[in-house]
Motif scaffolding. Structure first.
Motif, PDB file in Angstrom:
ATOM      1  N   GLY A 156       0.770  -1.196  -0.121  1.00  0.00           N
ATOM      2  CA  GLY A 156      -0.109  -0.098  -0.113  1.00  0.00           C
ATOM      3  C   GLY A 156       0.995   1.285  -0.016  1.00  0.00           C
ATOM      4  O   GLY A 156       0.410   2.068  -0.630  1.00  0.00           O
ATOM      5  N   GLY A 157       1.821   1.182   0.868  1.00  0.00           N
ATOM      6  CA  GLY A 157       2.753   2.326   0.788  1.00  0.00           C
ATOM      7  C   GLY A 157       3.672   2.536  -0.587  1.00  0.00           C
ATOM      8  O   GLY A 157       3.666   3.783  -1.093  1.00  0.00           O
ATOM      9  N   MET A 158       3.935   1.652  -1.226  1.00  0.00           N
ATOM     10  CA  MET A 158       4.544   1.813  -2.744  1.00  0.00           C
ATOM     11  C   MET A 158       3.709   2.235  -3.424  1.00  0.00           C
ATOM     12  O   MET A 158       4.104   3.086  -4.299  1.00  0.00           O
ATOM     13  CB  MET A 158       5.383   0.319  -2.717  1.00  0.00           C
ATOM     14  CG  MET A 158       6.669   0.092  -1.973  1.00  0.00           C
ATOM     15  SD  MET A 158       7.924   1.186  -2.475  1.00  0.00           S
ATOM     16  CE  MET A 158       9.155   0.428  -1.598  1.00  0.00           C
ATOM     17  N   THR A 181      -2.787   9.357   3.270  1.00  0.00           N
ATOM     18  CA  THR A 181      -2.455   8.373   4.226  1.00  0.00           C
ATOM     19  C   THR A 181      -3.670   7.471   4.817  1.00  0.00           C
ATOM     20  O   THR A 181      -3.455   6.471   5.436  1.00  0.00           O
ATOM     21  CB  THR A 181      -1.712   8.849   5.258  1.00  0.00           C
ATOM     22  OG1 THR A 181      -2.838   9.728   6.130  1.00  0.00           O
ATOM     23  CG2 THR A 181      -0.492   9.650   5.148  1.00  0.00           C
ATOM     24  N   THR A 182      -4.559   7.489   3.972  1.00  0.00           N
ATOM     25  CA  THR A 182      -5.991   6.518   4.451  1.00  0.00           C
ATOM     26  C   THR A 182      -5.461   5.060   3.945  1.00  0.00           C
ATOM     27  O   THR A 182      -4.973   4.664   3.152  1.00  0.00           O
ATOM     28  CB  THR A 182      -7.098   6.835   3.374  1.00  0.00           C
ATOM     29  OG1 THR A 182      -7.632   8.124   3.835  1.00  0.00           O
ATOM     30  CG2 THR A 182      -8.197   5.962   3.664  1.00  0.00           C
ATOM     31  N   VAL A 186       0.622   3.111  10.566  1.00  0.00           N
ATOM     32  CA  VAL A 186       1.038   4.278  11.465  1.00  0.00           C
ATOM     33  C   VAL A 186       2.446   4.534  10.785  1.00  0.00           C
ATOM     34  O   VAL A 186       2.679   5.675  10.650  1.00  0.00           O
ATOM     35  CB  VAL A 186       1.225   4.220  12.777  1.00  0.00           C
ATOM     36  CG1 VAL A 186       1.787   5.279  13.526  1.00  0.00           C
ATOM     37  CG2 VAL A 186      -0.426   4.310  13.338  1.00  0.00           C
ATOM     38  N   MET A 187       3.454   3.664  10.583  1.00  0.00           N
ATOM     39  CA  MET A 187       4.768   3.507  10.254  1.00  0.00           C
ATOM     40  C   MET A 187       4.874   4.081   8.669  1.00  0.00           C
ATOM     41  O   MET A 187       5.590   5.152   8.333  1.00  0.00           O
ATOM     42  CB  MET A 187       5.332   2.474  10.312  1.00  0.00           C
ATOM     43  CG  MET A 187       5.898   2.088  11.657  1.00  0.00           C
ATOM     44  SD  MET A 187       6.598   3.442  12.620  1.00  0.00           S
ATOM     45  CE  MET A 187       8.252   3.250  11.761  1.00  0.00           C
ATOM     46  N   VAL A 188       3.940   3.623   7.703  1.00  0.00           N
ATOM     47  CA  VAL A 188       3.972   3.874   6.432  1.00  0.00           C
ATOM     48  C   VAL A 188       3.377   5.226   6.359  1.00  0.00           C
ATOM     49  O   VAL A 188       3.640   6.257   5.338  1.00  0.00           O
ATOM     50  CB  VAL A 188       2.935   2.726   5.573  1.00  0.00           C
ATOM     51  CG1 VAL A 188       3.236   3.439   3.897  1.00  0.00           C
ATOM     52  CG2 VAL A 188       3.538   1.580   5.574  1.00  0.00           C
ATOM     53  N   GLN A 189       2.236   5.669   7.140  1.00  0.00           N
ATOM     54  CA  GLN A 189       1.678   7.028   7.115  1.00  0.00           C
ATOM     55  C   GLN A 189       2.862   8.255   7.292  1.00  0.00           C
ATOM     56  O   GLN A 189       2.845   8.980   6.598  1.00  0.00           O
ATOM     57  CB  GLN A 189       0.529   7.148   8.102  1.00  0.00           C
ATOM     58  CG  GLN A 189      -0.690   6.551   7.827  1.00  0.00           C
ATOM     59  CD  GLN A 189      -1.701   6.955   8.955  1.00  0.00           C
ATOM     60  OE1 GLN A 189      -1.729   7.943   9.504  1.00  0.00           O
ATOM     61  NE2 GLN A 189      -2.629   5.771   9.032  1.00  0.00           N
ATOM     62  N   ALA A 190       3.651   7.673   8.266  1.00  0.00           N
ATOM     63  CA  ALA A 190       4.663   8.732   8.690  1.00  0.00           C
ATOM     64  C   ALA A 190       5.577   9.178   7.256  1.00  0.00           C
ATOM     65  O   ALA A 190       6.199  10.184   7.192  1.00  0.00           O
ATOM     66  CB  ALA A 190       5.428   8.410  10.087  1.00  0.00           C
ATOM     67  N   GLN A 191       5.991   7.638   6.680  1.00  0.00           N
ATOM     68  CA  GLN A 191       6.920   7.712   5.646  1.00  0.00           C
ATOM     69  C   GLN A 191       6.267   8.637   4.600  1.00  0.00           C
ATOM     70  O   GLN A 191       7.002   9.446   3.686  1.00  0.00           O
ATOM     71  CB  GLN A 191       7.158   6.413   4.994  1.00  0.00           C
ATOM     72  CG  GLN A 191       7.994   5.706   6.454  1.00  0.00           C
ATOM     73  CD  GLN A 191       8.027   4.085   5.775  1.00  0.00           C
ATOM     74  OE1 GLN A 191       7.669   3.716   4.769  1.00  0.00           O
ATOM     75  NE2 GLN A 191       8.707   3.222   6.649  1.00  0.00           N
ATOM     76  N   ILE A 192       4.920   8.406   4.316  1.00  0.00           N
ATOM     77  CA  ILE A 192       4.355   9.320   3.267  1.00  0.00           C
ATOM     78  C   ILE A 192       4.457  10.687   3.412  1.00  0.00           C
ATOM     79  O   ILE A 192       4.637  11.529   2.614  1.00  0.00           O
ATOM     80  CB  ILE A 192       2.792   8.595   2.973  1.00  0.00           C
ATOM     81  CG1 ILE A 192       2.949   7.091   2.319  1.00  0.00           C
ATOM     82  CG2 ILE A 192       2.027   9.573   1.963  1.00  0.00           C
ATOM     83  CD1 ILE A 192       3.653   7.032   1.052  1.00  0.00           C
ATOM     84  N   LEU A 193       4.146  11.242   4.895  1.00  0.00           N
ATOM     85  CA  LEU A 193       3.981  12.578   5.198  1.00  0.00           C
ATOM     86  C   LEU A 193       5.346  13.000   5.023  1.00  0.00           C
ATOM     87  O   LEU A 193       5.617  14.179   4.563  1.00  0.00           O
ATOM     88  CB  LEU A 193       3.447  12.701   6.676  1.00  0.00           C
ATOM     89  CG  LEU A 193       1.972  12.326   6.642  1.00  0.00           C
ATOM     90  CD1 LEU A 193       1.495  12.190   8.215  1.00  0.00           C
ATOM     91  CD2 LEU A 193       1.091  13.023   5.875  1.00  0.00           C
ATOM     92  N   GLU A 194       6.391  12.403   5.442  1.00  0.00           N
ATOM     93  CA  GLU A 194       7.637  12.912   5.358  1.00  0.00           C
ATOM     94  C   GLU A 194       8.119  13.182   3.805  1.00  0.00           C
ATOM     95  O   GLU A 194       8.785  14.030   3.490  1.00  0.00           O
ATOM     96  CB  GLU A 194       8.619  11.902   5.939  1.00  0.00           C
ATOM     97  CG  GLU A 194       8.674  12.045   7.368  1.00  0.00           C
ATOM     98  CD  GLU A 194       9.569  10.797   7.961  1.00  0.00           C
ATOM     99  OE1 GLU A 194      10.240  10.104   7.365  1.00  0.00           O
ATOM    100  OE2 GLU A 194       9.724  10.779   9.294  1.00  0.00           O
ATOM    101  N   LEU A 195       7.816  12.038   3.140  1.00  0.00           N
ATOM    102  CA  LEU A 195       8.036  12.220   1.610  1.00  0.00           C
ATOM    103  C   LEU A 195       7.223  13.434   1.033  1.00  0.00           C
ATOM    104  O   LEU A 195       7.881  14.471   0.430  1.00  0.00           O
ATOM    105  CB  LEU A 195       7.419  11.182   0.701  1.00  0.00           C
ATOM    106  CG  LEU A 195       7.481  11.015  -0.678  1.00  0.00           C
ATOM    107  CD1 LEU A 195       9.101  11.201  -1.086  1.00  0.00           C
ATOM    108  CD2 LEU A 195       6.862   9.849  -1.311  1.00  0.00           C
ATOM    109  N   LEU A 196       6.052  13.739   1.492  1.00  0.00           N
ATOM    110  CA  LEU A 196       5.395  14.927   0.940  1.00  0.00           C
ATOM    111  C   LEU A 196       6.114  16.268   1.439  1.00  0.00           C
ATOM    112  O   LEU A 196       6.223  17.138   0.532  1.00  0.00           O
ATOM    113  CB  LEU A 196       3.809  15.074   1.283  1.00  0.00           C
ATOM    114  CG  LEU A 196       3.018  14.086   0.540  1.00  0.00           C
ATOM    115  CD1 LEU A 196       1.557  14.096   1.245  1.00  0.00           C
ATOM    116  CD2 LEU A 196       2.790  14.406  -0.900  1.00  0.00           C
TER     117      LEU A 196
END
Length: 322
Positions: A156-158, A181-182, A186-196
């Protein structure tokens, strides 16, 4: 003064209902965004956030009717229909859809889908397009070799990273991220937000973050616009809305979110439910749920400036202190 990069003026969206009548999903929304600015568009589910984002992109279904203006550098991109919108979509303003699994074509590789956007907008072709696709995937943290993977072969994160790479393919100046991030852990959400966050810094993107998650807005955004029942009820700097909200709904929305300041404040629910938008609304839409309602609330308030760069639609701001 120069025009904002993106300005939305008096945007309305209606949907025709199968049983007859219409649903007024977006009601007079106005927004502006400067280059590099980050705006959070927040509110409960069903308040019109995603419909607003899709209207800005010109991606609503045929059952929708739209009025108002969406301006890029002062040019209205809605007035000429699809022919006027297409040169700007993905080039000036792009979107990361909610749920990448549904947004990506399941029978084409992620590389093919990014190449298609590059070729459609005449950014690159052939070997150059494939090379640019590899660069975009690497930029969002996906090894270039995975361009040959299909969406179901990615986590999902990829998949969400691939959707972000596609949105960046034509170097847009405005990125709309609709609940990015829907359904992610939690960990993947944080990674996506850091990426944005990194992409906004590195590419100078202006960001519209559509979400109901206020801690996410606090992490990424400078300003915030609060939607309720299809309209903007408050907008201004995030810090000001958190500490000095001008609308009871904003105050209660923050109180219903996990504590953002580390003060261990209790999380409080908002009583009741939002109004139905297929029926007329008398007075302030929030009045039945508001803990501060008074006689004037039988009249619908308009969005008014309550301080510099801070507007709210609430009659409490009309009261003059004794």
């Amino acid at each position: 003064m120069s025009a904002p990069l993106l300005r939305v003026e008096d945007l309305h969206v209606w949907f025709d209902l199968a049983e007859g009548g219409e649903l007024h999903a977006v009601q007079g929304v106005g927004l502006s965004l400067e280059p590099g600015e980050r705006l959070g568009l927040v509110g409960e589910s069903g308040c019109g956030k995603t419909t607003t984002a899709l209207a800005i992109m010109g991606l609503l279904p045929p059952s929708a009717s739209v009025s108002g203006r969406v301006l890029i550098d002062g040019t209205d991109i809605l007035s000429g229909g699809e022919a006027a919108m297409r040169p700007h979509r993905w080039v000036d303003v792009a979107i990361v859809f909610q749920g990448a699994m549904n947004a990506l074509n399941p029978v084409r590789t992620i590389g093919e889908q990014i190449v298609e956007s590059l070729e459609l907008h005449n950014r690159a072709r052939g070997t150059a397009a494939r090379s640019r696709t590899a660069e975009l995937l690497e930029a969002v943290g996906i090894p270039a070799g995975r361009a040959a993977r299909y969406p179901h072969e990615l986590s999902g994160g990829m998949r969400q990273r691939a959707a972000i790479a596609m949105a960046l393919s034509c170097d847009p100046r405005v990125l709309i991220a609709d609940e990015p991030t829907t359904a992610l852990d939690v960990m993947v959400q944080a990674q996506i937000l850091e990426l944005l966050d990194a992409l906004c810094r590195d590419f100078g993107l202006a960001l519209v973050l559509v979400t109901h998650d206020l801690p996410v807005v606090a992490q990424l955004c400078d300003r915030c616009a609060v939607m309720y029942a299809g309209e903007i009820v408050e907008r201004g700097p995030l810090d000001l809305l958190y500490h000095s909200p001008g609308h009871p709904y904003s105050r209660m929305l923050f109180a219903a979110s996990p504590d953002l300041a580390g003060l261990d404040e209790p999380v409080l629910s908002i009583p009741g439910a939002p109004p139905r938008l297929d029926r007329p609304i008398d007075g302030c839409p929030f009045r039945p749920r508001c803990d501060s309602a008074f006689a004037a609330c039988v009249e619908r308030p308009s969005l008014q400036e309550v301080a510099e760069d801070h507007a709210a639609a609430c009659h409490l701001n009309d009261r003059v202190p004794a």
